[in-house]
Design a protein around this motif. Sequence first.
Motif, PDB file in Angstrom:
ATOM      1  N   THR A  83      28.574   5.459  27.054  1.00 50.55           N
ATOM      2  CA  THR A  83      29.446   4.584  27.839  1.00 50.55           C
ATOM      3  C   THR A  83      30.786   4.363  27.150  1.00 50.55           C
ATOM      4  OG1 THR A  83      28.452   2.610  26.835  1.00 50.55           O
ATOM      5  CG2 THR A  83      27.512   3.368  28.931  1.00 50.55           C
ATOM      6  N   TRP A  84      30.856   4.535  25.813  1.00 51.14           N
ATOM      7  CA  TRP A  84      32.102   4.316  25.085  1.00 51.14           C
ATOM      8  C   TRP A  84      33.025   5.528  25.100  1.00 51.14           C
ATOM      9  CZ3 TRP A  84      32.311   8.026  21.420  1.00 51.14           C
ATOM     10  CH2 TRP A  84      31.108   8.486  20.862  1.00 51.14           C
ATOM     11  N   CYS A  85      32.606   6.598  25.725  1.00 48.42           N
ATOM     12  CA  CYS A  85      33.323   7.878  25.698  1.00 48.42           C
ATOM     13  C   CYS A  85      34.197   8.043  26.951  1.00 48.42           C
ATOM     14  CB  CYS A  85      32.292   8.999  25.595  1.00 48.42           C
ATOM     15  SG  CYS A  85      32.899  10.638  25.975  1.00 48.42           S
ATOM     16  N   PRO A  86      35.539   7.999  26.823  1.00 48.11           N
ATOM     17  CA  PRO A  86      36.417   8.133  27.988  1.00 48.11           C
ATOM     18  C   PRO A  86      36.242   9.465  28.726  1.00 48.11           C
ATOM     19  CG  PRO A  86      37.647   7.272  26.115  1.00 48.11           C
ATOM     20  CD  PRO A  86      36.304   7.703  25.593  1.00 48.11           C
ATOM     21  N   ALA A  87      36.058  10.553  27.988  1.00 47.94           N
ATOM     22  CA  ALA A  87      35.882  11.855  28.630  1.00 47.94           C
ATOM     23  C   ALA A  87      34.599  11.901  29.454  1.00 47.94           C
ATOM     24  CB  ALA A  87      35.874  12.960  27.577  1.00 47.94           C
ATOM     25  N   ARG A  89      33.367   9.403  31.105  1.00 49.58           N
ATOM     26  CA  ARG A  89      33.674   8.675  32.336  1.00 49.58           C
ATOM     27  C   ARG A  89      34.345   9.599  33.358  1.00 49.58           C
ATOM     28  NH1 ARG A  89      36.411   5.028  30.035  1.00 49.58           N
ATOM     29  NH2 ARG A  89      34.634   3.701  29.537  1.00 49.58           N
ATOM     30  N   THR A  90      35.116  10.549  32.860  1.00 48.61           N
ATOM     31  CA  THR A  90      35.767  11.530  33.726  1.00 48.61           C
ATOM     32  C   THR A  90      34.776  12.570  34.236  1.00 48.61           C
ATOM     33  OG1 THR A  90      37.864  11.281  32.526  1.00 48.61           O
ATOM     34  CG2 THR A  90      37.576  13.290  33.814  1.00 48.61           C
ATOM     35  N   GLU A  91      33.883  12.999  33.358  1.00 53.51           N
ATOM     36  CA  GLU A  91      33.005  14.126  33.693  1.00 53.51           C
ATOM     37  C   GLU A  91      31.780  13.742  34.507  1.00 53.51           C
ATOM     38  OE1 GLU A  91      31.639  18.012  31.266  1.00 53.51           O
ATOM     39  OE2 GLU A  91      30.876  16.137  30.438  1.00 53.51           O
ATOM     40  N   LEU A  95      29.463  15.785  37.393  1.00 58.93           N
ATOM     41  CA  LEU A  95      28.058  16.177  37.236  1.00 58.93           C
ATOM     42  C   LEU A  95      27.196  15.609  38.354  1.00 58.93           C
ATOM     43  CD1 LEU A  95      27.562  15.829  33.373  1.00 58.93           C
ATOM     44  CD2 LEU A  95      28.469  17.745  34.713  1.00 58.93           C
ATOM     45  N   ASP A  96      27.545  14.417  38.826  1.00 55.39           N
ATOM     46  CA  ASP A  96      26.808  13.825  39.934  1.00 55.39           C
ATOM     47  C   ASP A  96      26.945  14.678  41.189  1.00 55.39           C
ATOM     48  OD1 ASP A  96      25.241  11.416  40.818  1.00 55.39           O
ATOM     49  OD2 ASP A  96      26.909  11.276  42.253  1.00 55.39           O
ATOM     50  N   ARG A  97      28.133  15.165  41.438  1.00 58.06           N
ATOM     51  CA  ARG A  97      28.356  16.057  42.593  1.00 58.06           C
ATOM     52  C   ARG A  97      27.619  17.377  42.399  1.00 58.06           C
ATOM     53  NH1 ARG A  97      34.565  16.624  43.551  1.00 58.06           N
ATOM     54  NH2 ARG A  97      33.789  18.032  45.192  1.00 58.06           N
ATOM     55  N   LEU A  98      27.612  17.875  41.159  1.00 55.05           N
ATOM     56  CA  LEU A  98      26.880  19.112  40.859  1.00 55.05           C
ATOM     57  C   LEU A  98      25.395  18.926  41.122  1.00 55.05           C
ATOM     58  CD1 LEU A  98      26.961  21.997  39.609  1.00 55.05           C
ATOM     59  CD2 LEU A  98      26.609  20.909  37.378  1.00 55.05           C
ATOM     60  N   ALA A  99      24.857  17.776  40.719  1.00 50.76           N
ATOM     61  CA  ALA A  99      23.434  17.500  40.922  1.00 50.76           C
ATOM     62  C   ALA A  99      23.096  17.357  42.397  1.00 50.76           C
ATOM     63  CB  ALA A  99      23.039  16.229  40.171  1.00 50.76           C
ATOM     64  N   GLY A 100      24.059  16.933  43.202  1.00 45.84           N
ATOM     65  CA  GLY A 100      23.801  16.707  44.621  1.00 45.84           C
ATOM     66  C   GLY A 100      24.206  17.845  45.528  1.00 45.84           C
ATOM     67  N   ASN A 101      24.544  19.008  44.929  1.00 44.04           N
ATOM     68  CA  ASN A 101      25.039  20.109  45.774  1.00 44.04           C
ATOM     69  C   ASN A 101      23.933  20.912  46.445  1.00 44.04           C
ATOM     70  OD1 ASN A 101      24.017  21.809  43.799  1.00 44.04           O
ATOM     71  ND2 ASN A 101      25.974  22.669  43.189  1.00 44.04           N
ATOM     72  N   GLY A 102      22.678  20.572  46.170  1.00 48.80           N
ATOM     73  CA  GLY A 102      21.565  21.223  46.855  1.00 48.80           C
ATOM     74  C   GLY A 102      21.151  22.556  46.280  1.00 48.80           C
ATOM     75  N   ARG A 103      21.668  22.915  45.138  1.00 50.53           N
ATOM     76  CA  ARG A 103      21.305  24.189  44.529  1.00 50.53           C
ATOM     77  C   ARG A 103      19.903  24.091  43.942  1.00 50.53           C
ATOM     78  NH1 ARG A 103      25.058  28.355  41.128  1.00 50.53           N
ATOM     79  NH2 ARG A 103      23.365  29.756  40.536  1.00 50.53           N
ATOM     80  N   LEU A 119      23.748  -1.644  28.896  1.00 49.40           N
ATOM     81  CA  LEU A 119      25.085  -1.217  29.295  1.00 49.40           C
ATOM     82  C   LEU A 119      25.068  -0.089  30.320  1.00 49.40           C
ATOM     83  CD1 LEU A 119      26.810  -1.038  25.784  1.00 49.40           C
ATOM     84  CD2 LEU A 119      27.017  -2.880  27.468  1.00 49.40           C
ATOM     85  N   VAL A 120      23.959   0.636  30.360  1.00 48.40           N
ATOM     86  CA  VAL A 120      23.935   1.896  31.105  1.00 48.40           C
ATOM     87  C   VAL A 120      23.877   1.701  32.610  1.00 48.40           C
ATOM     88  CG1 VAL A 120      22.683   4.055  31.441  1.00 48.40           C
ATOM     89  CG2 VAL A 120      22.943   3.103  29.140  1.00 48.40           C
ATOM     90  N   ALA A 121      22.977   0.868  33.101  1.00 47.58           N
ATOM     91  CA  ALA A 121      22.831   0.692  34.553  1.00 47.58           C
ATOM     92  C   ALA A 121      24.128   0.202  35.204  1.00 47.58           C
ATOM     93  CB  ALA A 121      21.673  -0.252  34.860  1.00 47.58           C
ATOM     94  N   PRO A 122      24.821  -0.809  34.663  1.00 49.36           N
ATOM     95  CA  PRO A 122      26.094  -1.221  35.264  1.00 49.36           C
ATOM     96  C   PRO A 122      27.156  -0.120  35.218  1.00 49.36           C
ATOM     97  CG  PRO A 122      25.277  -2.916  33.781  1.00 49.36           C
ATOM     98  CD  PRO A 122      24.426  -1.706  33.563  1.00 49.36           C
ATOM     99  N   PHE A 123      27.141   0.656  34.152  1.00 43.55           N
ATOM    100  CA  PHE A 123      28.088   1.765  34.015  1.00 43.55           C
ATOM    101  C   PHE A 123      27.837   2.822  35.089  1.00 43.55           C
ATOM    102  CE2 PHE A 123      29.456   5.803  32.131  1.00 43.55           C
ATOM    103  CZ  PHE A 123      30.718   5.494  31.657  1.00 43.55           C
ATOM    104  N   VAL A 124      26.576   3.177  35.277  1.00 47.03           N
ATOM    105  CA  VAL A 124      26.194   4.161  36.288  1.00 47.03           C
ATOM    106  C   VAL A 124      26.543   3.655  37.695  1.00 47.03           C
ATOM    107  CG1 VAL A 124      24.192   5.254  37.394  1.00 47.03           C
ATOM    108  CG2 VAL A 124      24.408   5.259  34.898  1.00 47.03           C
ATOM    109  N   LYS A 125      26.300   2.380  37.922  1.00 47.18           N
ATOM    110  CA  LYS A 125      26.612   1.786  39.228  1.00 47.18           C
ATOM    111  C   LYS A 125      28.112   1.783  39.486  1.00 47.18           C
ATOM    112  CE  LYS A 125      25.793  -2.304  42.072  1.00 47.18           C
ATOM    113  NZ  LYS A 125      25.163  -3.653  42.121  1.00 47.18           N
ATOM    114  N   LYS A 126      28.890   1.447  38.471  1.00 51.98           N
ATOM    115  CA  LYS A 126      30.347   1.404  38.618  1.00 51.98           C
ATOM    116  C   LYS A 126      30.915   2.772  38.959  1.00 51.98           C
ATOM    117  CE  LYS A 126      34.547  -0.133  36.256  1.00 51.98           C
ATOM    118  NZ  LYS A 126      35.091  -0.742  35.006  1.00 51.98           N
ATOM    119  N   LEU A 127      30.338   3.827  38.387  1.00 57.03           N
ATOM    120  CA  LEU A 127      30.789   5.187  38.671  1.00 57.03           C
ATOM    121  C   LEU A 127      30.171   5.757  39.945  1.00 57.03           C
ATOM    122  CD1 LEU A 127      30.847   6.896  35.141  1.00 57.03           C
ATOM    123  CD2 LEU A 127      32.745   5.938  36.446  1.00 57.03           C
ATOM    124  N   ASN A 128      29.260   4.985  40.564  1.00 56.17           N
ATOM    125  CA  ASN A 128      28.605   5.394  41.819  1.00 56.17           C
ATOM    126  C   ASN A 128      27.867   6.727  41.664  1.00 56.17           C
ATOM    127  OD1 ASN A 128      27.887   4.999  44.530  1.00 56.17           O
ATOM    128  ND2 ASN A 128      29.622   6.192  45.269  1.00 56.17           N
TER     129      ASN A 128
END
Length: 202
Positions: A83-87, A89-91, A95-103, A119-128
Motif C-alpha cells: 500500500t505504501w508503493c506509488p507505482a 497504486r498505478t499498476e 492488473l484488475d482489468r487483466l484479471a477480469g478480461n475472461g482469459r 490497511l489492505v481492504a480499504p486500499f483495495v476498495k478505494k482502487l475499486n
Amino acid sequence: MTSHRRPSRRTVVAGMMGATVSLALPARAGAGGPPPFATVRHQFTEVRGARPVPVLPIPRLGKGTLDLTSLRGKVVFVNFWATWCPACRTELPILDRLAGNGRADLAVVAITTDRDRSLVAPFVKKLNLRHLTIGFDPGGLVARAGAGASDSVDTPFALYGMPISFLLGVTGQVEGYLTGEADWLSEEAGRLFDYYASAGRG
C-alpha cells in the motif's frame, strides 16, 4: 523453528538498487525465447532453471487460502505489491482489468507484503479492485527480499523491486519477472502470455 520477518522498506529498496541474490540463471528475453516485453526502465527477464513453486497456503483477502500449485495448467501472473508503493497504486487497476478480461488460460494473483492487514481492504476498495485475487505475505514466507534474504525461505520469488511481477508457466515454474509497473494490457504483454500458454498445448 525458524521465524521469518516481513522485509522492511529499506530491504526492498536495497534489492531495487541491485540485489545480488540469484535464485536461478537470468537471461534476456528474445533470441529464441519469449517475445520481448519492456518498460522505459525495465525489461522482462527470462529465468532458466527455477524451482517449481512449493505448496504454500497463502491467506486471501476475505476468507480462505490460495495455493499457487493448484493453478498448474495455466499461466499464472503473480504480482507483489504494498500500500505504501506509488507505482503499485498505478499498476493494480491494470492488473484488475487483466484479471477480469475472461482469459481462461491466465490466472492473476496480487500478493501484498503489508504488515498491517487492516490497511489492505480499504486500499483495495478505494482502487475499486473487483477481479483480482488478493493474497497476504506479511511474514515473507512467499517471497524474500533481494540481498540479505534468509536462505531458509523455500521460495523461487525474490523481491528485487516493488512492485515486481512473476510469470509461472503451465508446469508451475517461474519463467521470468519484471520489476516496476507495466502495461500488462498491451499487445506485447499479450504475446508474452500467449508464448507461455502455448507451451502447455504442445
